[in-house]
Every structure is written in structure tokens, then in C-alpha cells.
Design a protein around this motif. Structure first.
Motif, short mmCIF file in Angstrom:
data_model
loop_
_atom_site.label_atom_id
_atom_site.label_comp_id
_atom_site.label_asym_id
_atom_site.label_seq_id
_atom_site.Cartn_x
_atom_site.Cartn_y
_atom_site.Cartn_z
N GLU A 123 0.80 -1.26 0.17
CA GLU A 123 -0.23 0.11 0.20
C GLU A 123 0.82 1.18 0.02
OE1 GLU A 123 0.01 -2.51 2.43
OE2 GLU A 123 -2.18 -2.46 3.35
N ALA A 124 1.88 1.25 0.60
CA ALA A 124 2.86 2.38 0.59
C ALA A 124 4.10 2.65 -0.34
CB ALA A 124 3.44 2.40 1.98
N ARG A 125 4.15 1.48 -1.42
CA ARG A 125 5.20 1.31 -2.27
C ARG A 125 5.56 2.46 -3.25
NH1 ARG A 125 5.05 -1.91 -7.36
NH2 ARG A 125 3.01 -2.56 -7.81
N PHE A 126 4.39 3.23 -3.41
CA PHE A 126 4.27 4.19 -4.71
C PHE A 126 4.68 5.69 -3.70
CE2 PHE A 126 1.79 1.22 -7.05
CZ PHE A 126 2.82 1.28 -8.22
N ILE A 127 5.01 5.62 -2.35
CA ILE A 127 5.22 6.90 -1.75
C ILE A 127 6.66 7.13 -1.85
CG2 ILE A 127 3.19 6.60 -0.43
CD1 ILE A 127 4.85 6.50 2.17
N ASP A 148 7.58 11.56 1.22
CA ASP A 148 6.17 11.19 1.67
C ASP A 148 6.47 10.66 2.89
OD1 ASP A 148 5.23 12.46 -0.43
OD2 ASP A 148 4.99 10.95 -1.73
N ARG A 187 7.35 12.60 5.70
CA ARG A 187 6.17 13.37 6.51
C ARG A 187 5.39 12.27 7.18
NH1 ARG A 187 5.89 16.27 1.74
NH2 ARG A 187 4.71 14.77 0.97
N GLU A 240 6.57 11.57 10.56
CA GLU A 240 6.43 12.82 11.53
C GLU A 240 4.87 12.91 11.90
OE1 GLU A 240 9.68 15.33 8.96
OE2 GLU A 240 7.73 16.27 8.91
N ARG A 241 3.93 12.61 11.23
CA ARG A 241 2.55 12.86 11.59
C ARG A 241 2.04 11.56 12.38
NH1 ARG A 241 0.77 15.06 5.56
NH2 ARG A 241 1.35 16.89 5.98
N ARG A 269 3.27 12.31 15.76
CA ARG A 269 2.47 13.36 16.55
C ARG A 269 1.36 12.62 16.80
NH1 ARG A 269 2.85 16.89 12.69
NH2 ARG A 269 4.61 18.23 13.19
N ARG A 270 0.67 11.80 15.99
CA ARG A 270 -0.66 11.10 16.70
C ARG A 270 -0.24 10.47 17.81
NH1 ARG A 270 -1.05 10.75 11.04
NH2 ARG A 270 -0.28 8.17 11.03
N PRO A 275 0.48 4.69 9.22
CA PRO A 275 -0.42 4.62 8.20
C PRO A 275 -0.41 3.33 7.46
CG PRO A 275 1.43 5.95 7.60
CD PRO A 275 1.57 5.52 8.91
N PRO A 276 -1.41 3.01 6.74
CA PRO A 276 -1.47 1.72 6.01
C PRO A 276 -0.30 1.61 5.21
CG PRO A 276 -3.50 3.09 5.63
CD PRO A 276 -2.66 3.88 6.25
N GLY A 277 0.17 0.41 5.30
CA GLY A 277 1.51 -0.16 4.58
C GLY A 277 2.67 0.21 5.22
N ILE A 278 2.63 0.89 6.24
CA ILE A 278 4.19 0.95 7.17
C ILE A 278 3.93 0.29 8.33
CG2 ILE A 278 5.55 2.85 7.97
CD1 ILE A 278 4.27 4.81 5.72
#
Lengths: 634, 237
Positions: free
Chosen positions: B15-19, B23, B26, B29-30, B33-34, B90-93
Motif C-alpha cells: 500500500e505504501a510502495r508508491f510513496i 512522503d 512526512r 512525522e505525523r 505526532r498522533r 499509516p496503512p502500508g507502513i
């Protein structure tokens, strides 16, 4: 393997590795909602007719996405205009436009809902329909699904898009959306055909079905009459939520992986604006002002930040500087979230020194400078447009900005406003130099070069505003006025920016166009118009050919002065404003008479509150003046 | 006195291979923070959590060896950091491991030396006779493999001999249950870092013509006092 799985495999395995910034198309962002496929779900594809970077910055669709996905019987997915490279890949492989979340073909949805944010995105709508493999015109899509609908500010002149859309939704979506989903559910269960679906849709308050209304034109080309089908009531009046504070607001926003224009949390602090700038369509059609209570905004900000982790929260509205509880709210947010590294931002600043003080408190970005919008260069013209800002306000604001350490300010103006003369243009020049001198004297010895950016866009008259009767200045005249400014704003410390006159002209044609414009729109699309809101994809020659081929004279729409009693194509829909109010405002404008903000002094009897049975609501218990019924209405 | 650090090992899934690398930074980092982690903030008008990533991964590749260093504003056991962060990624990580790097460890980018990749290839149509063992042996025998790279911003081209950066290459056999079943699997170790490096895809034209390629990063190696060490000590068990 089913066809959806096959499409997904090809998109992810072969197509996305070949395009720029593929993270825009995967639908795997944090908080994206993936519901398992089920025949019992009403599936809605929310479509933004511009690139992901722009569409993901837009609040309206986030609200609708959340509302739909909160329902157990509905699923919303997203699609944005593919960038040119993805479009080329899709067309070369004969693959359809796909939704982000499930990579499903756009045409497989029950409803495709477009948001209409600006007129220049219309070609992108046609392109998206075409990429979906759907006929462009409603009449050629014989089955009921997908139902192609639209909403947003440009729906207040739906006519240029009339033949393409099955229905338009006027006003705020929070309530009518549920009625639509219920209707679609019943329609699917009952096996209704398209004719029945459209007839029932037309019965939902706030929904306009263009195919159920015929328009007759007079010999002079103006609208003679609207002829609604039996059971259809005109005009279609907009929907509003009476109590914004109690209206659901999303907090689990989809957080993009890829960079987008406004990559930040948004909390909507109020809807509507009653300053009454006469050029402003948003100020007209989003009335009345309804604020959220301060504690609600605080709670929403806490929740959005906790669920997204964004490093910035923006307090959004048409004019956030006017929010009743702004100062305590900002202080609270800075105190609570500042230590987490979260910045608080305001999308726009009011032109006064108080706003600069607030910007300073929240440490609004210094690099880009502060932006103020005096809109016109002389007091006379600011009175004409009812922009309640004096030169003193502006000079006070920029002085405060320079004193607080900013080196650069940006000033927004419009050229081509009704009654504008060269004196008003000279006023822009004088004001720019006065601001520059102010900056140089106040920043003396402080280091850094003072810069003043002057941005002059060309005025576009909009439907349902007091200026709906006004002509847009001809393209040659607008170019001359741009040149006038260019010749005089020659200081190296002044950066003069202007807009392509051809784009503003096209915007003016579409903004007050009627159904006959639709043929030219389709023609322009067939000739390659797609992402026209991005200037580098725009071709004025292509549009000129398209208008000629469709037998439409664009200047008749853009540059003509309308008669007092002319029927306007957009009067098939009604944002609640009385025509007499708009005409009175147009007359006052020409006399240079201002009209005060109705929250401060006296109700201007615009008609919205009386007709829509709503009241302005100000947070903090402030009461506005008594609502007056519009003239001629009890 | 330097502030406490925690080194994270993350997986970047389908799900995250295109970031992109930015990205990912970021997103991390988010997530930090969450999770409400006590992370140190940078100075300036826009204080950002101090999160430093290891070497960038090409768009489209997956990974089970993305590393990041978090600088904390106060001590927190890596296990607790891991627990809180795992819930907010997030999804994929996914978080694979978290540990305190040894005191002598420098920044990831200052030490990174090489990375391992698992590359799965499906030969192009008409390449049925492709012999993976021979292709591998041929590339290893080469003394030079020059590729053309476009300069920053897409203008200007450079020719670079990347054969010296290929530290190791092995054919692992055929895989039938991979994400793109039926592929041949290759293991590669490639130099990365400030003294030069390459991406696995850049060597593929020397090996054959392929219809599909899937790349997964499996490890990042650091050079510390002349020794090659994994970015985090191997987890045991």
C-alpha cells in the motif's frame, strides 16, 4: 479473477510504476475508507475535476465523504482528474477511469458526484466522464446508473452543464445527501428506470434535474421562459443547515501521502459572509452567517489533530477574521497545540492592524509575506464594490506588518470592475508605492529587502450577485489596463502579477452562460480542452474555434450589459436572494453608495433569512439586527 | 549532552510502495505526532519533529529495511516508543523493531554503506530461454557496467560506471507464491551512500529483458570503524 481484480492488478502492477507521483492514485492514505464490496451498498464516487493536489485541499468533498461513509448502507470513494501521463497510459491501454479506494471502474458506481468549484474545470468533467467510458450527455446514458450529479458554488448557474448532468444539488449537502442516498436505495431495490429516477429526484427539495426543464429563448437571444415538466417546481431553492454548530463535521480527514496544495487540518469556523462585497458570489450564495461555537471549534481542532497528526491547522471560512471569538480561540489553540509543533493558520487576513496582530501571535509564515485584499485602488471604487476597507485601514495593516518584522506584503486587486477609470488604476499604482515607502521607512536598518507584490486579476461578473447585470470589460480593454499598471509599477521592489485575460473571458462566458454554451463546451473538449484551470494546458484558439463551430458568440455572454428585467438562465435555481435586493445593490453601486454588513447595523433585506427560514448565528451570544422580509414579500 | 535516540526499523508494504522518500518522512512525522511521543522539535517558525531517515528507496519498491532515527525530548524505553507508534502508523507502513543505537553510532546517512535487495523478475515475452544462472555469471564477470543518468531537474545526462557498486549478486531460484507468482528471485547487495551507489533496476538490462520487476529492500548496512554492521542489531528468536 474478476474484472475489478484484474483492473487493480494492471493499474498497480503496470500503470502506476510508469507515472509521476503515483502516490496520488493508490487510495491507501491514512483514514481512507475501504468498505468490502456488497450489492446492498449505495456506492458513490466523489469526483473532483482537477488534479489530486488541488482536490485533496478541498473541504466540501471531505465532509460528504465522511457523511456517506458513516452510513452503514453507503460507501464513498474518490477520484481526481488524472495527470496527463496517467491519462495517456489509461487511454493507450483502453483502461477506464478508476476509483482510488478500490480501483473499481468509475462507471460501476451507483452515483458519480462532481464538485463544481470553478468554471474552468468544466472540460475536466467531460474528460472524466469520457475516461469512465460514459456518454457525455445525460440523454445518451439510458440506464439510471451511474447517476451523474453535481453540486458546489458553480451549480448556481447550472445551465452550461445542463445536458451533461442528470441532476444538480443546490446548497449545503449535509441534509439532502441522506435524502439522495435513500432515494437511490429505493430506486435500486424497486428497479426504477432512468425516467422514474429523474422524476423522483426532481421532487427532492434542492435538486434540479435539467432534462425536466425546457428553456425557450426570445428573438434577441435572451431567455423567454422556463417550461418545467409536470410535477417540477421552479426555481429550485438551495438547501441550508439551520444550525451549523450541531451539524456533523469530519475529524478523521484523509491524510495525503503525496504533497498537496493545502496539506493541513481544516476546521470550518463559520459558513456564509454578510460583508456584502458586490462582486462576490460566495458572499451572496452562502448566506446567512452561521458560526460554530468556540468550544465546538476547539473540540474539533483537538480531534482532527489527534486523528491526522497534521503540523498545521487552518481555521477556514469565507472571512475568518470576522469570527466572533477569533482572538481567544487563537490563543487557546496556540497554547494547546504549539508545544506539539502544530502551527495555527488563517486562510486570509482582514485589512486592519488588529488582524496583523493576530497573525503575529500565531507566527503566520514569514517567508511568503502577508496578503491583503483592498480589491480596488480608490475609495470611490471600493465604495462601488462595497468593499468596506479604507486606505487608512490598509496603511495601518501594512505598517503593523512591517513593524512586526515582515519584509514583504502582497496586495490583491481586481481590474475591470464596473465604473473603473484610469484614475482607479492610478490609485492601485499610488497605493503600491505608498505601501513600499511605508515598508522602507519602517524596515530601515532592519535588514532584508522590502517587497510589495501587486496581484491584479480581471473582474468576472457572476450569477446571483449585484454585478450579474454588468458587462465584463472587453479583452482588449483588460489588456490595456494591465499594460497601464505594468508601465507604472516599474520599481524593482514591486512584483506585478496579472492573469491571462483569455482565461478570465472564458470564465465570464461560462459563469453567465446558458444551455447553448454546452455545445461549445463539448466541442472544446473534443478538440483537446481538459485541464484548462492549469494555464499551461489552456488554448484560447481552441476555444475560439469551438465557439465558432457551435455557433455561439462568447462576447454576447461576457461583454453585454443586461437589461433590468432580463430573465437570466441561472434563475432556474434560487440561492434565496431577492432580485429586487440585487438590483437595488447594483443601483447603489453605480451611485457609489455602500451597504453595511447586516450583522452590525441593519438587515439589508436580501431575502435569504426570510425565505429559507434561517437566522444568522454569531458565537458568543451576539445578536444581529432583526430580519426584514424582502420588498414585496410579507 | 546529546538527546536520547531511538532507531526504528520499518517495513514499507504494497500500500505504501508508491510513496516517495519525502512522503515517508512526512507520514512518519505525523504518526509520531498522533502517537504523542516526546519527540524533539527543530528550531524555527515551523518546528518539525526530529526524524531522520536512512537511504532513500526508489518509488515502487517495497522494503523491510527502512530505518529512521527519532530524537526524543525525554527518555522513553524503545519498547514503549514501538508500542505507541505501531498503533498510529499509516496503512502500508509497519514497525518491525525499535532499539537504542549504540553510543558510537552516527546519523544513519553518515554511516550507511550498502543495501540488500530481493529482486523478482518475470522474463519478457519471447525470453522463454532466459538462463538466470548464466545471466548472473555474465554480469559478475563484467568489469564495467555503464548507465546513463539524467541530472537534477531532468536536464543534462551523465554516464556512470556502476559495476563497482555491485557488491554481490546471487540467483535464488524460482518463486511461485510471490506477489507476482512465477518470478525468478535474485539477491543483490549494492553500495549506497555519499561515495556513490546504484539502484537494483539499473543492473537489470545487463541481466535480460523483463516484463515485470518487483524490488524489495531487505537490509541496510552501515560502515562503522571499518566494519560492516546492520543498521540495527539482529533481532534474535
Amino acid at each position: 479473477m474478476g474484472s475489478v481484480e484484474k483492473l487493480r492488478e494492471v493499474i498497480l502492477g503496470e500503470v502506476l510504476p510508469r507515472v509521476r507521483k503515483p502516490a496520488r492514485y493508490t487510495g491507501t492514505e491514512l483514514n481512507a475508507v475501504h468498505k468490502p464490496a456488497s450489492a446492498s451498498l449505495v456506492r458513490v464516487l466523489l469526483a473532483f475535476p482537477d488534479l489530486y493536489e488541488v482536490g485533496m485541499s478541498h473541504l466540501g468533498l471531505k465532509i460528504l465523504y465522511d457523511l456517506l461513509n458513516q452510513r452503514g448502507d453507503a460507501a464513498a470513494e474518490r477520484v481526481y482528474a488524472p495527470d496527463v501521463d496517467l491519462e495517456a497510459e489509461l487511454r493507450a491501454r483502453d483502461l477506464p477511469l478508476f476509483s482510488l479506494e478500490s480501483t473499481a471502474p468509475a462507471a460501476s458506481f451507483d452515483v458519480i458526484g462532481f464538485t463544481l468549484q470553478y468554471e474552468l474545470s468544466y472540460p475536466a468533467i467531460l474528460n472524466l466522464l469520457d475516461l469512465a467510458g460514459l456518454p457525455l450527455r445525460s440523454a445518451d446514458r439510458t440506464g439510471p446508473w451511474p447517476l451523474v450529479i453535481a453540486g458546489g458554488p458553480c451549480a448556481y448557474n447550472p445551465e452550461p452543464l445542463a445536458p451533461f448532468l442528470d441532476a444538480l444539488v443546490l446548497g449545503e449537502g449535509e441534509e439532502v445527501l441522506h435524502e439522495l442516498v435513500d432515494l437511490v436505495k429505493t430506486a435500486k431495490a424497486s428497479g426504477w428506470g432512468k425516467a422514474e429516477v429523474l422524476q423522483r429526484l426532481a421532487g427532492v427539495p434542492g435538486v434540479y434535474v435539467p432534462s425536466l426543464v425546457e428553456v425557450d429563448y426570445a428573438a434577441d437571444g435572451t431567455v423567454a421562459d422556463f417550461r418545467p415538466a409536470p410535477g417540477v417546481t421552479l426555481p429550485v431553492r438551495k438547501r441550508v443547515v439551520a444550525d451549523l454548530d450541531a451539524t456533523p463535521y469530519p475529524t478523521a480527514f484523509v491524510v495525503p501521502y503525496a504533497e498537496v496544495v493545502h496539506d493541513r487540518a481544516m476546521v470550518e469556523v463559520f459558513r456564509g459572509c454578510t460583508r456584502g462585497c458586490r462582486f462576490c458570489q460566495a458572499g451572496a450564495v452562502y448566506r446567512p452567517v452561521r458560526e460554530r461555537r468556540e468550544e465546538t471549534v476547539r473540540r474539533l481542532a483537538d480531534e482532527v489533530l489527534a486523528r491526522t497528526g497534521w503540523e498545521e491547522v487552518s481555521l477556514t471560512s469565507l472571512s475568518t477574521g470576522d469570527y466572533s471569538c477569533l482572538e481567544p480561540l487563537l490563543q487557546h489553540l496556540v497554547r494547546t497545540h504549539g508545544p506539539e509543533g502544530v502551527a495555527v493558520s488563517l486562510p486570509s487576513l482582514r485589512v486592519d492592524s488588529f488582524s496583523v496582530k493576530l497573525a503575529e501571535e500565531i507566527q503566520q509564515v514569514r517567508k511568503t509575506g502577508l496578503t491583503f485584499a483592498p480589491e480596488a485602488g480608490t475609495q470611490r471604487l471600493r465604495d462601488v464594490i462595497n468593499k468596506n476597507v479604507t486606505e487608512e485601514d490598509l496603511l495601518g495593516a501594512v505598517a503593523a506588518a512591517f513593524d512586526a518584522g515582515w519584509n514583504s506584503v502582497k496586495l490583491y486587486f481586481m481590474i475591470g470592475l464596473p465604473t473603473e477609470t484610469d484614475e482607479d488604476l492610478q490609485g492601485i499604482v499610488d497605493l503600491a508605492y505608498r505601501v513600499l515607502r511605508e515598508g522602507r521607512s519602517r524596515r530601515k536598518g532592519a535588514g532584508g529587502r522590502v517587497r510589495v507584490t501587486v496581484s491584479a486579476s480581471s473582474f468576472v461578473p457572476k450569477a446571483h450577485t449585484p454585478f450579474q447585470w454588468a458587462p465584463q470589460a472587453s479583452r482588449d480593454e483588460l489588456r490595456r489596463r494591465q499594460q497601464y499598471l505594468m508601465d507604472r509599477l516599474r520599481d524593482r521592489a514591486i512584483d506585478f502579477q496579472w492573469h491571462d485575460v483569455e482565461l478570465s473571458f472564458l470564465e465570464a462566458v461560462l459563469a453567465r452562460g446558458d444551455r447553448r454554451i454546452a455545445d461549445a463546451l463539448e466541442e472544446a473538449f473534443r478538440r483537446g480542452a481538459k485541464l484548462d484551470s492549469w494555464g499551461d494546458h489552456f488554448s484560447a484558439a481552441r476555444w475560439a474555434e469551438a465557439f465558432a463551430a457551435a455557433g455561439v458568440d462568447p462576447a454576447w455572454y461576457a461583454n453585454r450589459t443586461r437589461e433590468r428585467d432580463e430573465r437570466f438562465p441561472w434563475e432556474v435555481v434560487d440561492p434565496g436572494l431577492s432580485r429586487r435586493f440585487l438590483w437595488r445593490e447594483w443601483e447603489r453601486a453605480q451611485r457609489g453608495e455602500t451597504t453595511p454588513d447586516c450583522r452590525e447595523e441593519k438587515c439589508a433585506a436580501c431575502g435569504v433569512c426570510a425565505r429559507l427560514q434561517v437566522r444568522p448565528y454569531l458565537a458568543g451570544g451576539r445578536q444581529g439586527p432583526e430580519v426584514q422580509a424582502p420588498e414585496g414579500e410579507a | 549532552m546529546s538527546r536520547p535516540r531511538v532507531r526504528l526499523r520499518l517495513a514499507k508494504g504494497e500500500e505504501a510502495r508508491f510513496i516517495s522518500h519525502l512522503d515517508l518522512a512526512r507520514a512518519l512525522e505525523r504518526a509520531v505526532r498522533r502517537a504523542g511521543l516526546p519527540v524533539a522539535l527543530s528550531e524555527g517558525f515551523h518546528p518539525m519533529p526530529k526524524v531522520a531517515l536512512g537511504p532513500p528507496l526508489a518509488l515502487g519498491a517495497t522494503s523491510r529495511a527502512e530505518y529512521a532515527d527519532l530524537e526524543l525530548s525525554q527518555e522513553m524505553p524503545p519498547a514503549e516508543v514501538a508500542e505507541r507508534l505501531a498503533a498510529t502508523l499509516p496503512p502500508g507502513i509497519r514497525l518491525l523493531a525499535a532499539a537504542t543505537p549504540p553510543p558510537e553510532a552516527k546519523a544513519l546517512m553518515a554511516e550507511c554503506a550498502a543495501a540488500d535487495y530481493l529482486v523478482e523478475v518475470v522474463p519478457a515475452a519471447g525470453e522463454a530461454a532466459w538462463d538466470p544462472d548464466r545471466a548472473v555469471a555474465d554480469l559478475l564477470r563484467r568489469t564495467e557496467w555503464t548507465v546513463t543518468r539524467s541530472g537534477k531537474g531532468g536536464n543534462g545526462e551523465r554516464r556512470v560506471d556502476i559495476r563497482p557498486y555491485l557488491w554481490g549478486l546471487a540467483y535464488l531460484g524460482r518463486q511461485d507464491d510471490g506477489p507476482q507468482g512465477g518470478g525468478h528471485r535474485l539477491a543483490m547487495r549494492i553500495q549506497t551512500g555519499s561515495t556513490g551507489g546504484a539502484r537494483p533496476e539499473e543492473y537489470l538490462p545487463a541481466l535480460g529483458r523483463f516484463a515485470r520487476v518487483a524490488v524489495e529492500r531487505t537490509e541496510v548496512w552501515l560502515s562503522r570503524q571499518g566494519e560492516l554492521v546492520p543498521a540495527l542489531p539482529w533481532e534474535r528468536g
